[in-house]
Design a protein around this motif. Structure first.
Motif, mmCIF file in Angstrom:
data_model
loop_
_atom_site.group_PDB
_atom_site.id
_atom_site.type_symbol
_atom_site.label_atom_id
_atom_site.label_comp_id
_atom_site.label_asym_id
_atom_site.label_seq_id
_atom_site.Cartn_x
_atom_site.Cartn_y
_atom_site.Cartn_z
ATOM 1 N N LEU A 32 45.622 43.011 49.782
ATOM 2 C CA LEU A 32 44.972 44.151 50.441
ATOM 3 C C LEU A 32 45.862 45.392 50.382
ATOM 4 C CD1 LEU A 32 43.498 42.496 53.657
ATOM 5 C CD2 LEU A 32 42.196 43.594 51.831
ATOM 6 N N THR A 33 47.142 45.195 50.628
ATOM 7 C CA THR A 33 48.089 46.309 50.618
ATOM 8 C C THR A 33 48.177 46.937 49.226
ATOM 9 O OG1 THR A 33 49.353 45.232 52.371
ATOM 10 C CG2 THR A 33 50.477 46.956 51.152
ATOM 11 N N ARG A 34 48.244 46.094 48.194
ATOM 12 C CA ARG A 34 48.295 46.619 46.817
ATOM 13 C C ARG A 34 47.024 47.410 46.484
ATOM 14 N NH1 ARG A 34 50.338 41.567 45.783
ATOM 15 N NH2 ARG A 34 48.393 40.855 44.823
ATOM 16 N N GLN A 89 41.151 39.351 55.027
ATOM 17 C CA GLN A 89 42.122 38.333 54.627
ATOM 18 C C GLN A 89 41.428 36.973 54.509
ATOM 19 O OE1 GLN A 89 45.236 39.509 57.711
ATOM 20 N NE2 GLN A 89 46.458 38.406 56.184
ATOM 21 N N GLY A 90 40.593 36.662 55.473
ATOM 22 C CA GLY A 90 39.864 35.390 55.443
ATOM 23 C C GLY A 90 38.985 35.258 54.214
ATOM 24 N N VAL A 91 38.304 36.335 53.848
ATOM 25 C CA VAL A 91 37.460 36.326 52.647
ATOM 26 C C VAL A 91 38.330 36.053 51.424
ATOM 27 C CG1 VAL A 91 36.036 37.763 51.107
ATOM 28 C CG2 VAL A 91 35.674 37.840 53.589
ATOM 29 N N LEU A 92 39.439 36.776 51.308
ATOM 30 C CA LEU A 92 40.318 36.616 50.147
ATOM 31 C C LEU A 92 40.943 35.224 50.109
ATOM 32 C CD1 LEU A 92 42.053 40.126 50.175
ATOM 33 C CD2 LEU A 92 40.220 39.333 48.646
ATOM 34 N N MET A 93 41.329 34.715 51.265
ATOM 35 C CA MET A 93 41.921 33.376 51.339
ATOM 36 C C MET A 93 40.930 32.329 50.844
ATOM 37 S SD MET A 93 43.866 33.824 55.017
ATOM 38 C CE MET A 93 44.130 32.075 55.259
ATOM 39 N N THR A 94 39.684 32.463 51.254
ATOM 40 C CA THR A 94 38.651 31.503 50.866
ATOM 41 C C THR A 94 38.320 31.609 49.390
ATOM 42 O OG1 THR A 94 37.709 31.595 53.083
ATOM 43 C CG2 THR A 94 36.278 30.767 51.328
ATOM 44 N N VAL A 95 38.084 32.835 48.920
ATOM 45 C CA VAL A 95 37.655 33.049 47.539
ATOM 46 C C VAL A 95 38.761 32.702 46.545
ATOM 47 C CG1 VAL A 95 36.965 34.842 45.877
ATOM 48 C CG2 VAL A 95 35.912 34.755 48.137
ATOM 49 N N PHE A 96 39.995 33.114 46.834
ATOM 50 C CA PHE A 96 41.087 32.930 45.885
ATOM 51 C C PHE A 96 41.983 31.730 46.209
ATOM 52 C CE2 PHE A 96 40.320 37.611 45.559
ATOM 53 C CZ PHE A 96 39.845 37.615 44.262
ATOM 54 N N THR A 145 40.862 43.619 63.368
ATOM 55 C CA THR A 145 39.844 42.579 63.203
ATOM 56 C C THR A 145 39.269 42.612 61.795
ATOM 57 O OG1 THR A 145 39.294 42.689 65.542
ATOM 58 C CG2 THR A 145 37.623 41.747 64.090
ATOM 59 N N THR A 146 38.968 43.799 61.302
ATOM 60 C CA THR A 146 38.407 43.944 59.956
ATOM 61 C C THR A 146 39.403 43.474 58.902
ATOM 62 O OG1 THR A 146 37.071 45.812 60.707
ATOM 63 C CG2 THR A 146 37.367 45.585 58.327
ATOM 64 N N ILE A 147 40.666 43.816 59.070
ATOM 65 C CA ILE A 147 41.696 43.394 58.119
ATOM 66 C C ILE A 147 41.803 41.861 58.127
ATOM 67 C CG2 ILE A 147 44.189 43.419 57.648
ATOM 68 C CD1 ILE A 147 44.084 46.417 58.648
ATOM 69 N N GLY A 148 41.761 41.266 59.320
ATOM 70 C CA GLY A 148 41.799 39.804 59.426
ATOM 71 C C GLY A 148 40.611 39.153 58.745
ATOM 72 N N LYS A 173 43.026 54.047 52.868
ATOM 73 C CA LYS A 173 43.539 53.336 54.039
ATOM 74 C C LYS A 173 43.250 51.845 53.938
ATOM 75 C CE LYS A 173 43.154 57.091 57.358
ATOM 76 N NZ LYS A 173 42.543 57.525 58.611
ATOM 77 N N LEU A 174 44.200 51.062 54.418
ATOM 78 C CA LEU A 174 44.076 49.608 54.406
ATOM 79 C C LEU A 174 42.799 49.154 55.108
ATOM 80 C CD1 LEU A 174 45.467 46.909 53.666
ATOM 81 C CD2 LEU A 174 46.565 47.004 55.909
ATOM 82 N N SER A 175 42.477 49.785 56.229
ATOM 83 C CA SER A 175 41.275 49.395 56.974
ATOM 84 C C SER A 175 40.000 49.667 56.174
ATOM 85 C CB SER A 175 41.218 50.123 58.320
ATOM 86 O OG SER A 175 41.207 51.525 58.128
ATOM 87 N N GLU A 176 39.996 50.711 55.360
ATOM 88 C CA GLU A 176 38.824 51.019 54.537
ATOM 89 C C GLU A 176 38.659 49.999 53.413
ATOM 90 O OE1 GLU A 176 38.785 55.133 53.263
ATOM 91 O OE2 GLU A 176 39.404 55.800 55.255
ATOM 92 N N VAL A 177 39.775 49.618 52.792
ATOM 93 C CA VAL A 177 39.720 48.590 51.750
ATOM 94 C C VAL A 177 39.219 47.283 52.357
ATOM 95 C CG1 VAL A 177 41.139 47.177 50.200
ATOM 96 C CG2 VAL A 177 41.496 49.644 50.310
ATOM 97 N N ALA A 178 39.747 46.945 53.525
ATOM 98 C CA ALA A 178 39.331 45.710 54.200
ATOM 99 C C ALA A 178 37.842 45.748 54.519
ATOM 100 C CB ALA A 178 40.155 45.512 55.467
ATOM 101 N N ALA A 179 37.353 46.876 55.008
ATOM 102 C CA ALA A 179 35.924 46.998 55.343
ATOM 103 C C ALA A 179 35.060 46.803 54.097
ATOM 104 C CB ALA A 179 35.647 48.347 55.988
ATOM 105 N N GLU A 180 35.500 47.343 52.961
ATOM 106 C CA GLU A 180 34.747 47.161 51.706
ATOM 107 C C GLU A 180 34.669 45.682 51.336
ATOM 108 O OE1 GLU A 180 36.314 49.516 48.497
ATOM 109 O OE2 GLU A 180 36.310 51.336 49.717
ATOM 110 N N ILE A 181 35.783 44.997 51.470
ATOM 111 C CA ILE A 181 35.811 43.572 51.126
ATOM 112 C C ILE A 181 34.894 42.784 52.057
ATOM 113 C CG2 ILE A 181 37.291 41.504 51.142
ATOM 114 C CD1 ILE A 181 39.468 43.315 49.881
ATOM 115 N N VAL A 182 34.952 43.065 53.336
ATOM 116 C CA VAL A 182 34.080 42.372 54.295
ATOM 117 C C VAL A 182 32.619 42.664 53.979
ATOM 118 C CG1 VAL A 182 33.407 42.236 56.734
ATOM 119 C CG2 VAL A 182 35.832 42.242 56.112
#
Length: 189
Positions: A158-160, A140-147, A134-137, A168-177
């Motif tokens: 996110l993977t890069r 993704q939504g934030v990045l899709m909207t912003v960029f 859910t957090t990764i999704g 961890k991918l989930s930690e990067v995603a949580a930071e973005i959210v």
């Protein structure tokens, strides 16, 4: 008491009665010896001693147990398949307190506890996976909207980030959210 072996060799006692059992488990971890640890580490699934203070397998822990008033102990492994979770342990103040029948009875209890532990851990893993997904999704939504990018590109980004930072991918995603408001107001180029 129940002794659980956690990641990186950490020992935990989530359930014990009385508190001195928790202390006995902690002491085994400190000394790196004792029946509760050996039943998890060795090929023997049931271990008992009728005289802890004189048992040559655990000289330091045996002396400690005697000082606390425990002469006998009985430990059974908590495991499902090849996965070893820890041990179920009982102690007695008198010498030679446990019989083979006691070991059989504790083994049955241990088998039930093992299945319950496995189910609880599986459930926790599934809940964590759903939460991470859910957090990764959301990220993704934030990045899709912003960029103004598609879902695949957002996931690749996110993977890069995850690989580049070795996080961890989930930690990067949580930071973005968590930082979505700040990210949305930054100039992008």
């Amino acid at each position: 008491g129940i002794l659980l072996r956690r990641a990186r060799g950490r020992i935990e006692t989530p359930v014990s009665t009385p508190r001195v059992v928790n202390e006995a488990h902690a002491r085994q971890a400190e000394l790196d010896e004792g029946p509760c640890l050996d039943v998890v580490r060795t090929d023997t699934s049931v271990l008992f001693t009728g005289d802890a203070a004189r048992d040559p397998r655990w000289p330091q822990w045996g002396a400690y147990a005697e000082d606390r008033g425990y002469a006998s102990s009985l430990s059974v492994r908590l495991a499902v398949g090849d996965r070893r979770y820890g041990s179920l342990n009982v102690y007695a103040r008198r010498r030679d307190a446990f019989s083979t029948s006691d070991a059989d009875a504790l083994s049955v209890l241990g088998a039930h506890a093992s299945v319950a532990l496995a189910a609880a851990q599986e459930r926790a893993h599934l809940l964590r996976a759903v939460d991470n997904r859910t957090t990764i999704g959301q990220a993704q939504g934030v990045l899709m909207t912003v960029f103004d990018i598609d879902a695949e590109s957002a996931f690749a980004y996110l993977t890069r980030l995850s690989q580049g930072r070795n996080v961890k991918l989930s930690e990067v995603a949580a930071e973005i959210v968590d930082q979505r408001a700040e990210i949305a107001t930054r100039p992008h180029g």
